[in-house]
Design a protein around this motif. Structure first.
Motif, PDB file in Angstrom:
ATOM      1  N   TYR A 276      55.476  91.533  21.651  1.00 50.69           N
ATOM      2  CA  TYR A 276      55.853  92.288  20.465  1.00 50.69           C
ATOM      3  C   TYR A 276      55.983  93.755  20.863  1.00 50.69           C
ATOM      4  O   TYR A 276      55.261  94.239  21.736  1.00 50.69           O
TER       5      TYR A 276
ATOM      6  N   TYR B  60      56.219  97.788  19.187  1.00 58.33           N
ATOM      7  CA  TYR B  60      55.999  98.654  18.029  1.00 58.33           C
ATOM      8  C   TYR B  60      56.443 100.073  18.350  1.00 58.33           C
ATOM      9  O   TYR B  60      56.273 100.550  19.474  1.00 58.33           O
TER      10      TYR B  60
ATOM     11  N   LEU C 265      56.905  97.538  13.369  1.00 59.61           N
ATOM     12  CA  LEU C 265      57.325  96.418  14.216  1.00 59.61           C
ATOM     13  C   LEU C 265      58.811  96.540  14.558  1.00 59.61           C
ATOM     14  O   LEU C 265      59.651  96.622  13.671  1.00 59.61           O
TER      15      LEU C 265
ATOM     16  N   TYR D  27      59.785  91.100  17.714  1.00 65.27           N
ATOM     17  CA  TYR D  27      58.780  90.045  17.707  1.00 65.27           C
ATOM     18  C   TYR D  27      59.290  88.839  18.478  1.00 65.27           C
ATOM     19  O   TYR D  27      60.500  88.679  18.669  1.00 65.27           O
ATOM     20  N   ARG D  28      58.357  88.015  18.927  1.00 65.95           N
ATOM     21  CA  ARG D  28      58.683  86.831  19.729  1.00 65.95           C
ATOM     22  C   ARG D  28      59.670  87.170  20.834  1.00 65.95           C
ATOM     23  O   ARG D  28      60.705  86.527  20.979  1.00 65.95           O
TER      24      ARG D  28
ATOM     25  N   PRO E 240      63.142  92.310  13.420  1.00 65.08           N
ATOM     26  CA  PRO E 240      62.946  92.163  11.969  1.00 65.08           C
ATOM     27  C   PRO E 240      64.150  92.745  11.236  1.00 65.08           C
ATOM     28  O   PRO E 240      64.872  93.592  11.784  1.00 65.08           O
TER      29      PRO E 240
ATOM     30  N   TYR F  82      54.846 100.794  21.939  1.00 61.99           N
ATOM     31  CA  TYR F  82      53.773  99.957  22.447  1.00 61.99           C
ATOM     32  C   TYR F  82      54.227  98.499  22.534  1.00 61.99           C
ATOM     33  O   TYR F  82      54.847  97.980  21.604  1.00 61.99           O
TER      34      TYR F  82
END
Lengths: 110, 120
Positions: free
Chosen positions: A35, A37, A47, A50-51, A56, A88
């Motif tokens: 992930y 950020y 976010l 993801y994955r 998103p 991050y």
């Protein structure tokens, strides 16, 4: 010392493409999703990915993620001044039974 | 509008206790895992703890295990973090974050954070 290793800084000029790396091990990146950020100064993290490579809704397609083996990367294309932030990587570490974060990369847009 | 709002931070002496709250609005907290993440001044993000939707599963970082307790009251749409035996190194902004439909550790909503300062 973070479990996931990121370069402390990165930079680029407007319009450029920059990549931020995240290095881990078989117990985290090697066997689990990554992930990403973004944290703008003085704000909560947001976010971005993801994955490993999914965005998103609302995250521009200038941001992309990839993973290979025990390493992952975040790429930002068409760099903009508003992309100046800390980035991050994160994921689950099965050996530690813990969520782990990278130490963060401060991106400067020159 | 989905919101998470933390409260309960403040100045506490070493060895003292605090209880942080994470109040949700705009959605039902009872359907989501909630995590706590902290950030010491000028430092990076560090994961602290997580709790599942029905409070049957909790996990802690080694650095807080045995001192911190995460819990939830779904009727109040609130998650708590009870922090005991606080140390100077626990000084940080504490964020709560929700796991949405974005993978097991994709925190799609975060609170604004609450500052905990441990000092004599």
């Amino acid at each position: 010392q973070s479990v996931l290793t990121q370069p402390p800084s990165a930079s680029g000029t407007p319009g450029q493409r920059v990549t931020i790396s995240c290095s881990g091990s078989s117990s985290n990146i090697g066997s689990n999703s990554v992930y990403w950020y973004q944290q703008l100064p003085g704000t909560a993290p947001k976010l971005l990915i993801y994955r490993n490579d999914q965005r998103p809704s609302g995250v521009p397609d200038r941001f992309s993620g990839s993973k290979s083996g025990t390493s992952a990367s975040l790429a930002i294309s068409g760099l903009r001044s508003e992309d100046e932030a800390d980035y991050y990587c994160a994921g689950w570490d099965g050996s530690l039974s813990s969520v782990v974060f990278g130490g963060g990369t401060k991106l400067t847009v020159l | 509008e989905v919101q998470l709002v933390e409260s309960g931070g403040g100045l506490v002496q070493p060895g003292g206790s605090l209880r942080l709250s994470c109040a949700a609005s705009g959605f039902s907290l009872s359907s989501y895992w909630i995590h706590w993440v902290r950030q010491a001044p000028g430092k990076g993000l560090v994961w602290v703890s997580r709790i599942n939707s029905d409070e049957s599963r909790t996990t802690y970082a080694d650095s807080v295990k045995g001192r911190f307790t995460i819990s939830r009251d779904n009727a109040k749409n609130t998650v708590y973090l009870r922090m005991n035996s606080l140390r100077a190194e626990d000084t940080a902004v504490y964020y709560c974050a929700r796991v949405g439909g974005t993978g097991n550790f994709g925190f799609d909503y975060w609170g604004q954070g609450t500052l905990v300062t441990v000092s004599s």
